[in-house]
Structure formats: structure tokens, C-alpha cells
Write a protein that holds these residues in place. Structure first.
Motif, PDB file in Angstrom:
ATOM      1  N   ARG A 265     -47.315 -20.266-135.022  1.00 28.55           N
ATOM      2  CA  ARG A 265     -46.372 -20.669-133.981  1.00 28.55           C
ATOM      3  C   ARG A 265     -45.601 -19.464-133.446  1.00 28.55           C
ATOM      4  O   ARG A 265     -45.461 -19.289-132.235  1.00 28.55           O
ATOM      5  CB  ARG A 265     -45.393 -21.708-134.517  1.00 28.55           C
ATOM      6  CG  ARG A 265     -44.385 -22.161-133.468  1.00 28.55           C
ATOM      7  CD  ARG A 265     -43.520 -23.257-133.990  1.00 28.55           C
ATOM      8  NE  ARG A 265     -44.405 -24.410-134.190  1.00 28.55           N
ATOM      9  CZ  ARG A 265     -43.989 -25.645-134.331  1.00 28.55           C
ATOM     10  NH1 ARG A 265     -42.707 -25.909-134.351  1.00 28.55           N
ATOM     11  NH2 ARG A 265     -44.842 -26.623-134.478  1.00 28.55           N
ATOM     12  N   GLU A 266     -45.115 -18.599-134.359  1.00 30.52           N
ATOM     13  CA  GLU A 266     -44.387 -17.399-133.919  1.00 30.52           C
ATOM     14  C   GLU A 266     -45.286 -16.503-133.083  1.00 30.52           C
ATOM     15  O   GLU A 266     -44.868 -15.949-132.069  1.00 30.52           O
ATOM     16  CB  GLU A 266     -43.869 -16.623-135.139  1.00 30.52           C
ATOM     17  CG  GLU A 266     -42.751 -17.301-135.877  1.00 30.52           C
ATOM     18  CD  GLU A 266     -42.420 -16.614-137.194  1.00 30.52           C
ATOM     19  OE1 GLU A 266     -41.225 -16.608-137.550  1.00 30.52           O
ATOM     20  OE2 GLU A 266     -43.343 -16.108-137.873  1.00 30.52           O
ATOM     21  N   PHE A 267     -46.540 -16.361-133.510  1.00 26.89           N
ATOM     22  CA  PHE A 267     -47.489 -15.546-132.767  1.00 26.89           C
ATOM     23  C   PHE A 267     -47.702 -16.101-131.366  1.00 26.89           C
ATOM     24  O   PHE A 267     -47.682 -15.361-130.386  1.00 26.89           O
ATOM     25  CB  PHE A 267     -48.822 -15.462-133.510  1.00 26.89           C
ATOM     26  CG  PHE A 267     -49.886 -14.721-132.760  1.00 26.89           C
ATOM     27  CD1 PHE A 267     -49.856 -13.343-132.653  1.00 26.89           C
ATOM     28  CD2 PHE A 267     -50.925 -15.409-132.146  1.00 26.89           C
ATOM     29  CE1 PHE A 267     -50.835 -12.657-131.943  1.00 26.89           C
ATOM     30  CE2 PHE A 267     -51.905 -14.741-131.442  1.00 26.89           C
ATOM     31  CZ  PHE A 267     -51.860 -13.360-131.339  1.00 26.89           C
ATOM     32  N   ASN A 268     -47.894 -17.412-131.251  1.00 25.61           N
ATOM     33  CA  ASN A 268     -48.121 -18.040-129.949  1.00 25.61           C
ATOM     34  C   ASN A 268     -46.908 -17.917-129.037  1.00 25.61           C
ATOM     35  O   ASN A 268     -47.051 -17.793-127.820  1.00 25.61           O
ATOM     36  CB  ASN A 268     -48.492 -19.509-130.122  1.00 25.61           C
ATOM     37  CG  ASN A 268     -49.893 -19.684-130.645  1.00 25.61           C
ATOM     38  OD1 ASN A 268     -50.753 -18.840-130.436  1.00 25.61           O
ATOM     39  ND2 ASN A 268     -50.120 -20.772-131.361  1.00 25.61           N
ATOM     40  N   GLN A 269     -45.716 -17.951-129.604  1.00 23.41           N
ATOM     41  CA  GLN A 269     -44.495 -17.888-128.804  1.00 23.41           C
ATOM     42  C   GLN A 269     -44.132 -16.469-128.390  1.00 23.41           C
ATOM     43  O   GLN A 269     -43.430 -16.292-127.396  1.00 23.41           O
ATOM     44  CB  GLN A 269     -43.332 -18.521-129.569  1.00 23.41           C
ATOM     45  CG  GLN A 269     -43.474 -20.017-129.720  1.00 23.41           C
ATOM     46  CD  GLN A 269     -42.383 -20.622-130.599  1.00 23.41           C
ATOM     47  OE1 GLN A 269     -41.661 -19.940-131.304  1.00 23.41           O
ATOM     48  NE2 GLN A 269     -42.280 -21.951-130.548  1.00 23.41           N
ATOM     49  N   ASP A 270     -44.568 -15.462-129.144  1.00 21.31           N
ATOM     50  CA  ASP A 270     -44.162 -14.090-128.830  1.00 21.31           C
ATOM     51  C   ASP A 270     -45.275 -13.097-129.161  1.00 21.31           C
ATOM     52  O   ASP A 270     -45.173 -12.312-130.102  1.00 21.31           O
ATOM     53  CB  ASP A 270     -42.883 -13.741-129.603  1.00 21.31           C
ATOM     54  CG  ASP A 270     -42.178 -12.505-129.059  1.00 21.31           C
ATOM     55  OD1 ASP A 270     -42.723 -11.852-128.135  1.00 21.31           O
ATOM     56  OD2 ASP A 270     -41.078 -12.191-129.569  1.00 21.31           O
ATOM     57  N   THR A 271     -46.342 -13.135-128.372  1.00 14.82           N
ATOM     58  CA  THR A 271     -47.456 -12.225-128.618  1.00 14.82           C
ATOM     59  C   THR A 271     -47.059 -10.770-128.376  1.00 14.82           C
ATOM     60  O   THR A 271     -47.601  -9.866-129.010  1.00 14.82           O
ATOM     61  CB  THR A 271     -48.685 -12.574-127.757  1.00 14.82           C
ATOM     62  OG1 THR A 271     -48.297 -12.591-126.392  1.00 14.82           O
ATOM     63  CG2 THR A 271     -49.279 -13.890-128.158  1.00 14.82           C
TER      64      THR A 271
END
Length: 82
Positions: free
Chosen positions: A7-13
Motif C-alpha cells: 500500500r505504501e509503495f502504491n501511494q508513494d512510488t
């Protein structure tokens, strides 16, 4: 080393890419490591690609020994034209 949830990756690549400049970024899926984000330079270094023999020999501390075995007998043979 950085660890991000999916989720963190998807929100802030963008953050993930910046962190990858400092080392691998582990991306977890349901709390378990699932993926690793690397810079292309780190990937090529790990994969052994992108380096020529000249590059390998030019590395600091490179120490290679090469002693090919001697060939016994003739190195050529007549061509079979049948």
C-alpha cells in the motif's frame, strides 16, 4: 535498507525510487517480503550483466589467474566434404 508495504509503495512510488538510490527497497505483501526494488546499476551488478571483461579486469583489486591447458596433437583436421 528500506521496507514498504504494498500500500505504501502504491501511494508513494517516488519515495520508493528515492530510497532505492540508497539500497534495496523491500516491498511486503501481507507482512511478508514479496518484491525488491533496485536501481538498474545495482541490478546489473548483481546479475553480472553490463560488465565487459575489460571492466572486470580494471576493477580495483582485481586479481585473475588464467592458465589454459595445452592442446596435445594437431589442432586442425582435414575437412569432410562428403
Amino acid at each position: 535498507m528500506t521496507t514498504l508495504t504494498s500500500r505504501e509503495f502504491n501511494q508513494d512510488t517516488g519515495r520508493a525510487k528515492k530510497e532505492a538510490a540508497n539500497g534495496p527497497v523491500f516491498i511486503t505483501d501481507r507482512g511478508r517480503p514479496a518484491h525488491v526494488l533496485l536501481t538498474i546499476e545495482d541490478y546489473l551488478r548483481l546479475a553480472g550483466g553490463g560488465m565487459s571483461l575489460a571492466d572486470a579486469l580494471a576493477q580495483p583489486g582485481a586479481d585473475f589467474e588464467f592458465e589454459p591447458s595445452r592442446i596435445a596433437g594437431p589442432i586442425g583436421r582435414p575437412a569432410d566434404l562428403d
